[in-house]
Motif scaffolding. Structure first.
Motif, PDB file in Angstrom:
ATOM      1  N   ALA A 165      42.781  43.261  33.746  1.00 45.82           N
ATOM      2  CA  ALA A 165      41.340  42.633  34.508  1.00 45.82           C
ATOM      3  C   ALA A 165      40.802  43.806  35.360  1.00 45.82           C
ATOM      4  O   ALA A 165      39.558  44.060  35.398  1.00 45.82           O
ATOM      5  CB  ALA A 165      42.132  41.554  35.602  1.00 45.82           C
ATOM      6  N   VAL A 166      41.761  44.765  35.922  1.00 43.23           N
ATOM      7  CA  VAL A 166      40.961  46.019  36.831  1.00 43.23           C
ATOM      8  C   VAL A 166      40.483  46.626  35.694  1.00 43.23           C
ATOM      9  O   VAL A 166      39.126  46.947  36.065  1.00 43.23           O
ATOM     10  CB  VAL A 166      42.365  46.537  37.173  1.00 43.23           C
ATOM     11  N   ALA A 167      40.979  46.889  34.422  1.00 46.79           N
ATOM     12  CA  ALA A 167      40.143  47.721  33.655  1.00 46.79           C
ATOM     13  C   ALA A 167      38.842  47.252  33.155  1.00 46.79           C
ATOM     14  O   ALA A 167      37.864  48.068  32.952  1.00 46.79           O
ATOM     15  CB  ALA A 167      40.917  48.159  32.304  1.00 46.79           C
ATOM     16  N   LEU A 168      39.045  45.893  32.992  1.00 48.83           N
ATOM     17  CA  LEU A 168      37.635  45.190  32.470  1.00 48.83           C
ATOM     18  C   LEU A 168      36.751  44.578  33.443  1.00 48.83           C
ATOM     19  O   LEU A 168      35.891  43.991  33.266  1.00 48.83           O
ATOM     20  CB  LEU A 168      38.197  44.194  31.464  1.00 48.83           C
ATOM     21  N   GLU A 169      36.996  44.906  34.519  1.00 48.90           N
ATOM     22  CA  GLU A 169      36.186  44.419  35.988  1.00 48.90           C
ATOM     23  C   GLU A 169      36.157  42.907  36.151  1.00 48.90           C
ATOM     24  O   GLU A 169      35.051  42.329  35.955  1.00 48.90           O
ATOM     25  CB  GLU A 169      34.981  45.199  35.888  1.00 48.90           C
ATOM     26  N   THR A 170      37.089  42.180  35.674  1.00 43.92           N
ATOM     27  CA  THR A 170      36.964  40.757  35.762  1.00 43.92           C
ATOM     28  C   THR A 170      38.366  40.163  36.406  1.00 43.92           C
ATOM     29  O   THR A 170      39.088  40.995  37.045  1.00 43.92           O
ATOM     30  CB  THR A 170      36.991  40.080  34.448  1.00 43.92           C
TER      31      THR A 170
ATOM     32  N   PRO B 169      46.415  61.651  36.516  1.00 43.38           N
ATOM     33  CA  PRO B 169      45.101  62.243  36.796  1.00 43.38           C
ATOM     34  C   PRO B 169      45.328  63.856  36.767  1.00 43.38           C
ATOM     35  O   PRO B 169      46.276  64.401  36.690  1.00 43.38           O
ATOM     36  CB  PRO B 169      45.069  61.804  38.236  1.00 43.38           C
ATOM     37  N   ARG B 170      44.178  64.367  36.400  1.00 42.39           N
ATOM     38  CA  ARG B 170      44.138  65.936  36.138  1.00 42.39           C
ATOM     39  C   ARG B 170      42.710  66.420  36.631  1.00 42.39           C
ATOM     40  O   ARG B 170      41.700  65.613  36.633  1.00 42.39           O
ATOM     41  CB  ARG B 170      44.071  66.361  34.836  1.00 42.39           C
ATOM     42  N   PRO B 171      42.658  67.403  37.438  1.00 42.31           N
ATOM     43  CA  PRO B 171      41.211  67.935  37.594  1.00 42.31           C
ATOM     44  C   PRO B 171      40.293  68.082  36.558  1.00 42.31           C
ATOM     45  O   PRO B 171      40.691  68.603  35.402  1.00 42.31           O
ATOM     46  CB  PRO B 171      41.588  69.436  38.426  1.00 42.31           C
ATOM     47  N   ALA B 172      39.139  67.988  36.691  1.00 47.65           N
ATOM     48  CA  ALA B 172      37.929  68.199  35.803  1.00 47.65           C
ATOM     49  C   ALA B 172      37.807  69.689  35.648  1.00 47.65           C
ATOM     50  O   ALA B 172      37.733  70.304  36.594  1.00 47.65           O
ATOM     51  CB  ALA B 172      36.953  67.433  35.955  1.00 47.65           C
ATOM     52  N   THR B 173      37.453  70.031  34.400  1.00 50.59           N
ATOM     53  CA  THR B 173      37.118  71.530  34.293  1.00 50.59           C
ATOM     54  C   THR B 173      35.815  71.711  34.784  1.00 50.59           C
ATOM     55  O   THR B 173      35.021  70.841  34.860  1.00 50.59           O
ATOM     56  CB  THR B 173      37.206  71.952  32.768  1.00 50.59           C
ATOM     57  N   GLN B 174      35.336  73.157  34.964  1.00 48.89           N
ATOM     58  CA  GLN B 174      34.171  73.364  35.262  1.00 48.89           C
ATOM     59  C   GLN B 174      33.026  72.720  34.224  1.00 48.89           C
ATOM     60  O   GLN B 174      32.035  72.170  34.735  1.00 48.89           O
ATOM     61  CB  GLN B 174      33.865  74.628  35.615  1.00 48.89           C
ATOM     62  N   SER B 175      33.251  73.059  33.062  1.00 52.70           N
ATOM     63  CA  SER B 175      32.298  72.450  32.025  1.00 52.70           C
ATOM     64  C   SER B 175      32.091  71.059  31.876  1.00 52.70           C
ATOM     65  O   SER B 175      31.224  70.647  31.739  1.00 52.70           O
ATOM     66  CB  SER B 175      32.917  72.998  30.575  1.00 52.70           C
ATOM     67  N   GLU B 176      33.308  70.440  32.157  1.00 53.87           N
ATOM     68  CA  GLU B 176      33.251  68.908  32.165  1.00 53.87           C
ATOM     69  C   GLU B 176      32.473  68.365  33.416  1.00 53.87           C
ATOM     70  O   GLU B 176      31.634  67.442  33.390  1.00 53.87           O
ATOM     71  CB  GLU B 176      34.674  68.198  32.446  1.00 53.87           C
ATOM     72  N   ALA B 177      32.592  69.047  34.365  1.00 51.06           N
ATOM     73  CA  ALA B 177      32.001  68.669  35.796  1.00 51.06           C
ATOM     74  C   ALA B 177      30.396  68.731  35.526  1.00 51.06           C
ATOM     75  O   ALA B 177      29.657  67.967  35.995  1.00 51.06           O
ATOM     76  CB  ALA B 177      32.337  69.626  36.988  1.00 51.06           C
ATOM     77  N   VAL B 178      30.014  70.173  34.916  1.00 46.40           N
ATOM     78  CA  VAL B 178      28.602  70.062  34.608  1.00 46.40           C
ATOM     79  C   VAL B 178      28.218  69.101  33.723  1.00 46.40           C
ATOM     80  O   VAL B 178      27.030  68.544  33.860  1.00 46.40           O
ATOM     81  CB  VAL B 178      28.397  71.577  34.100  1.00 46.40           C
TER      82      VAL B 178
ATOM     83  N   LEU C  85      41.055  60.482  38.383  1.00 43.24           N
ATOM     84  CA  LEU C  85      41.509  59.218  38.937  1.00 43.24           C
ATOM     85  C   LEU C  85      42.199  58.194  37.761  1.00 43.24           C
ATOM     86  O   LEU C  85      41.291  57.907  37.107  1.00 43.24           O
ATOM     87  CB  LEU C  85      40.433  58.371  40.069  1.00 43.24           C
ATOM     88  N   SER C  86      43.462  57.655  38.016  1.00 41.49           N
ATOM     89  CA  SER C  86      44.032  56.926  36.859  1.00 41.49           C
ATOM     90  C   SER C  86      43.713  55.483  37.363  1.00 41.49           C
ATOM     91  O   SER C  86      43.349  55.161  38.748  1.00 41.49           O
ATOM     92  CB  SER C  86      45.357  57.117  36.773  1.00 41.49           C
ATOM     93  N   LEU C  87      43.805  54.672  36.435  1.00 38.37           N
ATOM     94  CA  LEU C  87      43.566  53.063  36.707  1.00 38.37           C
ATOM     95  C   LEU C  87      44.451  52.622  37.598  1.00 38.37           C
ATOM     96  O   LEU C  87      44.211  51.675  38.606  1.00 38.37           O
ATOM     97  CB  LEU C  87      43.624  52.282  35.217  1.00 38.37           C
ATOM     98  N   GLU C  88      45.900  52.935  37.427  1.00 33.34           N
ATOM     99  CA  GLU C  88      46.795  52.861  38.724  1.00 33.34           C
ATOM    100  C   GLU C  88      46.322  53.082  40.077  1.00 33.34           C
ATOM    101  O   GLU C  88      46.592  52.232  40.956  1.00 33.34           O
ATOM    102  CB  GLU C  88      48.158  53.223  38.136  1.00 33.34           C
TER     103      GLU C  88
END
Length: 487
Positions: free
Chosen positions: A33-38, A92-101, A180-183
């Motif tokens: 329900a959390v993942a599917l926003e219902t 969770p893991r930090p986004a790389t610079q290329s992903e952030a861009v 950010l993870s779903l949990e």
């Protein structure tokens, strides 16, 4: 999986698909329900094939929520994603610079304008949160009010929201997997609900600073590249926290600061594409204008009517009923009996549509507002005062019987209303008993608003019945239990 996808696409029955997801991902109905926003109830109906998907939007939410790869998305008739097609990471893991861009770039030429607007709006939103957090944690603005300024701000915000209610529709923006993870998201939503419960139980005070601190944490998360579904839910959490901060600010007499938080909540609801949350904010704005007296009544009515006109069928019955009862309350202050009866009946029909489903606004809330409306009407219509007072008494008692014990402040205000009704009916002893109950409830609150109402009742009772020992005892009781707090 292919068979389940074909069934989902051909008949709208996503039950087999969700069963497979639950089985192999180990996800509960609540997590789905959390993942599917219902809601969990809706997931249960989907899994048991009791309801079918009828709109493309739901397929998009399913694909986004469970991280469908491109070939599975295409089997459902959806476009492939132009960024990573892997599911959300479990940790969770930090986004790389290329992903952030990359996350800030439009995925398609058509999406470019929306992506650019959303990115700019997000930066403005997080900056506004930071400004409010700094103000709130350093003591807040001085208590006070400027009705004309607040009215202008309310209308400007509402016009901006109504002009573009689909800023972040499902499937338009696709960010790279963020940190950010779903949990973690679920825990943030639980925390936002807990803060709202705190507000109902304890009022403002130190807990207000805790809410503001949580807003700051969410603002930091919004600065990180997140999947679009996660971003929408974070924005929804921002709106809910801002609504709670506004309520706590208003409760402690910081009216202008309350409007600033409501402005933030409305902007966050807009970016999230959450019509129900936006309507809740507009309703809170209207009620706060109504509290400001005669000049605020016209502003309040326009805000409610503009919200209903702009959103129409997009709102659920509970949210619509909430707006309608605020309209009824405004009509009551105008002494418009017929309009009050009409709007309360309209709201009752909407509430009955929910059945036993718990929503934002149910039978207890309806009874409480109706009781307040008839109490106000009794003051403006002397010919029907006896009838309206009796009806007010009946409705308030109904609300008290139905309200959950969590809603301490609402119960305290119900008893204040009941005390006013019994005082007007000449039942002085019963009125004092009601007021004592309200005082005992308010003693556990940090709510200058409730304290002010109870002191006002004691003063009014003394003016009407200066020879009654019970009234003097009540006045001493309220002074001892609830010292006057400067608003």
């Amino acid at each position: 999986m292919t068979t389940a996808l074909e069934v989902a696409r051909s008949s709208g029955d996503v039950g087999p698909l969700l069963k497979l997801v639950a089985q192999y991902a180990g996800a509960s109905q609540t997590q789905l329900a959390v993942a599917l926003e219902t809601t969990q109830g809706k997931i249960s109906k989907y899994i048991n094939s009791l309801v079918r998907v009828e709109k493309l939007e739901m397929y998009q939410r399913i694909a986004e929520g469970i991280g469908m790869p491109d070939h599975a998305r295409m089997s459902l008739g959806l476009a492939p994603r132009s960024v990573s097609s892997h599911p959300l990471p479990s940790t969770p893991r930090p986004a790389t610079q290329s992903e952030a861009v990359q996350s800030d770039r439009p995925n398609t030429p058509e999406a470019g304008g929306t992506a650019a607007i959303a990115t700019t709006a997000m930066q403005g939103l997080t900056a506004e949160i930071t400004n409010l957090v700094l103000t709130g944690l350093t003591g807040g603005a001085e208590p006070g009010q400027d009705a004309d300024r607040d009215a202008g701000r309310s209308f400007a915000l509402l016009r901006d929201w109504c002009r573009d209610q689909d800023r972040l529709p499902p499937g338009v923006l696709h960010f790279s997997p963020g940190r950010l993870s779903l949990e973690q998201l679920r825990q943030l939503e639980i925390t936002a609900d807990a803060f709202r419960a705190w507000d109902h139980q304890f009022g403002g005070g130190l807990r207000r600073k805790a809410v503001i601190g949580q807003l700051s944490e969410v603002s930091d998360l919004l600065d990180e590249p997140q999947p679009s579904a996660i971003t929408r839910r974070l924005l929804g959490i921002t709106a809910r926290l801002a609504i709670t901060a506004a309520q706590m600010s208003d409760d402690t007499g910081h009216r202008s600061e309350a409007f600033r938080y409501l402005g933030l909540a409305l902007k966050a609801a807009k970016e999230a594409g959450n019509h129900s949350l936006g309507a809740r904010v507009a309703n809170s704005m209207a009620r706060k204008h109504l509290q400001s007296g005669v000049d605020g009544q016209g502003v309040a009515l326009q805000l409610v009517q503009q919200t209903r006109t702009s959103l129409g069928q997009r709102l659920g019955p509970d949210t619509t009923a909430l707006l309608i009862t605020t309209e009824a309350w405004i009509h009551a202050h105008h002494g418009a009996d017929t309009a009050v009866h009409r709007t309360l009946e309209e709201a009752a029909q909407l509430v009955s549509q929910q059945g036993s489903t718990a929503g934002l606004f149910g039978v207890a809330e309806l009874a409480g507002v109706a009781g307040a409306c008839f109490e106000v009407l009794a003051k403006s219509n002397q010919a029907k005062a006896v009838h309206y007072l009796a009806e007010s008494e009946r409705r308030i008692n109904e609300a008290l019987n139905l309200r959950d014990g969590l809603y301490v402040r609402s119960r305290a205000l119900d008893f204040v209303g009941l005390a006013n009704v019994h005082l007007a009916q000449g039942e002085v002893e019963q009125a004092c008993q009601d007021a004592r109950t309200a005082i005992d409830l308010a003693a556990g609150l940090r709510s200058p608003r409730v304290t002010k109402r109870l002191h006002a009742f004691a003063v009014g009772a003394l003016e009407l019945h200066p020879d009654e020992d019970g009234v003097w005892e009540l006045a001493e009781y309220v002074r001892a239990k609830l010292p006057v707090v400067s608003m």
